[in-house]
Design an enzyme around this catalytic site. Structure first.
Site, PDB file in Angstrom:
ATOM      1  N   TYR A 111       4.667   4.249  -7.127  1.00 34.43           N
ATOM      2  CA  TYR A 111       3.337   3.673  -6.848  1.00 34.43           C
ATOM      3  C   TYR A 111       2.558   3.591  -8.162  1.00 34.43           C
ATOM      4  CZ  TYR A 111      -1.005   2.656  -4.338  1.00 34.43           C
ATOM      5  OH  TYR A 111      -2.159   2.065  -3.873  1.00 34.43           O
ATOM      6  N   GLU A 171      -1.819  -2.106 -10.239  1.00 38.30           N
ATOM      7  CA  GLU A 171      -2.565  -2.961 -11.163  1.00 38.30           C
ATOM      8  C   GLU A 171      -3.495  -2.151 -12.053  1.00 38.30           C
ATOM      9  OE1 GLU A 171      -3.488  -2.601  -7.946  1.00 38.30           O
ATOM     10  OE2 GLU A 171      -5.537  -1.890  -8.308  1.00 38.30           O
ATOM     11  N   LYS A 172      -3.769  -0.915 -11.660  1.00 37.88           N
ATOM     12  CA  LYS A 172      -4.618  -0.064 -12.497  1.00 37.88           C
ATOM     13  C   LYS A 172      -3.972   0.169 -13.857  1.00 37.88           C
ATOM     14  CE  LYS A 172      -6.700   2.278  -8.549  1.00 37.88           C
ATOM     15  NZ  LYS A 172      -6.020   1.439  -7.521  1.00 37.88           N
ATOM     16  N   GLU A 181       0.836  -1.194   0.000  1.00 41.20           N
ATOM     17  CA  GLU A 181       0.000   0.000   0.000  1.00 41.20           C
ATOM     18  C   GLU A 181       0.874   1.248   0.000  1.00 41.20           C
ATOM     19  OE1 GLU A 181      -3.187   0.313  -0.341  1.00 41.20           O
ATOM     20  OE2 GLU A 181      -3.545  -1.839  -0.387  1.00 41.20           O
ATOM     21  N   ASN A 206      -4.969   6.251  -6.785  1.00 43.43           N
ATOM     22  CA  ASN A 206      -5.735   6.926  -5.728  1.00 43.43           C
ATOM     23  C   ASN A 206      -4.868   7.877  -4.920  1.00 43.43           C
ATOM     24  OD1 ASN A 206      -4.245   5.215  -4.062  1.00 43.43           O
ATOM     25  ND2 ASN A 206      -5.925   3.784  -3.753  1.00 43.43           N
ATOM     26  N   SER A 236     -13.814   2.276  -7.495  1.00 45.60           N
ATOM     27  CA  SER A 236     -14.610   1.848  -6.346  1.00 45.60           C
ATOM     28  C   SER A 236     -14.656   2.944  -5.309  1.00 45.60           C
ATOM     29  CB  SER A 236     -13.985   0.595  -5.734  1.00 45.60           C
ATOM     30  OG  SER A 236     -12.641   0.848  -5.407  1.00 45.60           O
ATOM     31  N   ASN A 237     -13.546   3.600  -5.140  1.00 48.54           N
ATOM     32  CA  ASN A 237     -13.394   4.541  -4.039  1.00 48.54           C
ATOM     33  C   ASN A 237     -13.450   5.962  -4.588  1.00 48.54           C
ATOM     34  OD1 ASN A 237     -12.482   5.967  -1.786  1.00 48.54           O
ATOM     35  ND2 ASN A 237     -10.382   5.217  -1.948  1.00 48.54           N
ATOM     36  N   VAL A 286     -19.164  -3.746 -12.232  1.00 51.58           N
ATOM     37  CA  VAL A 286     -18.840  -4.655 -13.328  1.00 51.58           C
ATOM     38  C   VAL A 286     -18.567  -6.001 -12.667  1.00 51.58           C
ATOM     39  CG1 VAL A 286     -17.199  -5.142 -15.189  1.00 51.58           C
ATOM     40  CG2 VAL A 286     -17.789  -2.772 -14.639  1.00 51.58           C
ATOM     41  N   ARG A 314      -7.438  12.455  -8.969  1.00 54.40           N
ATOM     42  CA  ARG A 314      -8.001  11.732 -10.100  1.00 54.40           C
ATOM     43  C   ARG A 314      -9.467  12.103 -10.340  1.00 54.40           C
ATOM     44  NH1 ARG A 314      -8.317   5.456  -7.901  1.00 54.40           N
ATOM     45  NH2 ARG A 314      -9.912   5.787  -6.313  1.00 54.40           N
TER      46      ARG A 314
END
Ligand SMILES: *[C@@H]1O[C@H](CO)[C@@H](O)[C@H](O)[C@H]1NC(C)=O
Ligand SMILES: *[C@@H]1O[C@H](CO)[C@@H](O)[C@H](O)[C@H]1NC(C)=O
Ligand SMILES: *[C@@H]1O[C@H](CO)[C@@H](O)[C@H](O)[C@H]1NC(C)=O
Length: 382
Positions: free
Chosen positions: A275, A278-279, A159, A269, A217-218, A249, A225
């Protein structure tokens, strides 16, 4: 947060299906409530969209842009290990995110021999290394026996500093770091761009029926962003899905959805050096072109070919970016330039937990030197 669920979903997965399940795992987070815890050619900001198009064309000679050796540097410089050396024992003190994985995975998946993973705390005195996952570290659940002099404690965290908190008890405890940061002792990035083993092959771009997509999601209106998205959508239509938009989805649909988008908004995020999550790696795996928002382009280019993605900083305004995307939508040849790297390279994403454990065990096996991370808080959160 994404990490947490993907690990859970991945835990029981057969090796051959790991990637696809992990994709869905990530997706899972977009609609399932989760516990909230914490190139050679430099592209400067172009004045117009045409400059970036030209740069993209110039960047087609990208075979030397990815330096995998620097990622595996630690391993390649290692001391030789003889087959007669006793097995290296790595004790997994707590399962990352509570997600168990196959203890034989180092050999079966990564072809790493001589490493024995265990979660049996009775092995404390024999263990050459102990793996601690940041999120589950509790002061009253740390080993209490004196540490054997050869034993190394490994701190694992994927994280960003914004998404995980410092703890006073972390200093003067660990010997090795295993994180996404490039200056970790054991580097575990969120994904990799690897040379194709069979040499050059052609790549078929998946069928597209959407222009720009985003799954989030967040939703937090204070995130950079979110602000960028608000500007961008004034100039180009964005297919916005996920829990943040009340348009989940499903796991089954995730891969097909991302593949069908010409561009995918890979907006981190929080913005921190290295950092790059996976995005970005998921659209790269699934045949979409990531539009990234995160650390500077130069940082991305340390891991990903410069012509595989579009950086929001390549454009002075969201409107300019939108115009560039529209131009690429109209011009198939220009769009294809973002896929040339795939003739030589292939993208994959990380299988959290096992990768840390196996690389850590291998590292300890090869590096017997003294090492201590005294100011972990200062290094990670400083
Ligand atoms: C571009 O590729 C050619 C071979 O295709 C190679 O000779 C040349 O060195 C490359 N240029 C750079 C800057 O890497
Ligand atoms: C890759 O990295 C290694 C180690 O840092 C370095 O010696 C080598 O020159 C690099 N190769 C390229 C092509 O940049
Ligand atoms: C590991 O780090 C601890 C804490 O700094 C230190 O006491 C210990 O000697 C180190 N062990 C090795 C094998 O490097």
């Amino acid at each position: 947060m994404e990490l947490q669920i993907s690990s859970r979903v991945c835990q029981n997965v057969l090796i051959t299906t790991v990637l696809s399940i992990c994709f869905s795992g990530i997706l899972f987070t977009y609609y399932k409530p989760t516990v909230n815890w914490i190139n050679q050619q430099t592209v400067s900001r172009p004045d117009s969209c045409n400059d970036i198009c030209i740069n993209a064309l110039k960047m087609s000679n990208q075979t030397e842009m990815v330096n995998i050796t620097s990622i595996t540097n630690l391993l390649t410089q290692a001391e030789p290990v003889t087959p007669t050396d006793p097995d290296t024992i790595l004790l997994i003190w707590m399962w990352p995110f509570g997600a168990k994985f196959d203890l034989g995975i180092c050999r079966s998946r990564y072809n790493i021999h001589g490493c024995r993973l265990t979660d049996n705390r009775d092995q404390f005195n024999n263990a050459h290394g102990i793996l601690f996952h940041h999120r589950e570290i509790k002061e009253n659940d740390m080993p209490t026996l004196p540490r054997p002099p050869f034993q190394k404690w490994i701190w694992m965290n994927m994280e960003s500093p914004s998404n995980s908190g410092p703890r006073s008890a972390l200093n003067n405890l660990f010997n090795l770091t295993a994180t996404y940061r490039l200056d970790s002792d054991i580097l575990v990035p969120y994904g990799r761009i690897s040379a194709k083993t069979g040499g050059k092959t052609t790549y078929t771009i998946p069928h597209k029926n959407k222009l720009v997509c985003w799954i989030v999601s967040n939703w937090n209106s204070n995130h950079k962003r979110s602000q960028y998205y608000e500007s961008l959508k004034q100039h180009i239509s964005v297919e916005a899905y996920g829990r943040g938009f009340n348009k989940p989805v499903s796991n089954e649909d995730y891969s097909g959805f991302v593949s069908s988008c010409k561009f995918y908004l890979s907006f981190e995020n929080s913005i921190h050096k290295d950092y790059i999550t996976e995005k970005v790696y998921h659209p790269l795996e699934l045949g979409s072109v990531p539009v990234v928002l995160g650390p500077p382009r130069k940082n991305y280019e340390e891991l990903i070919p410069g012509n595989a993605f579009i950086h929001v900083d390549d454009f002075s305004t969201a409107k300019d970016l939108a115009e560039h995307l529209k131009l690429l939508d109209q011009n198939e040849d220009l769009y294809r330039q973002y896929f040339t790297w795939r003739e030589h390279f292939v993208a994959s994403s990380t299988y959290f937990g096992p990768e840390h454990a196996c690389w850590a065990c291998d590292h300890i096996r090869r590096y017997k030197n003294y090492r201590a991370v005294n100011d972990l808080n200062g290094w990670y959160w400083g």
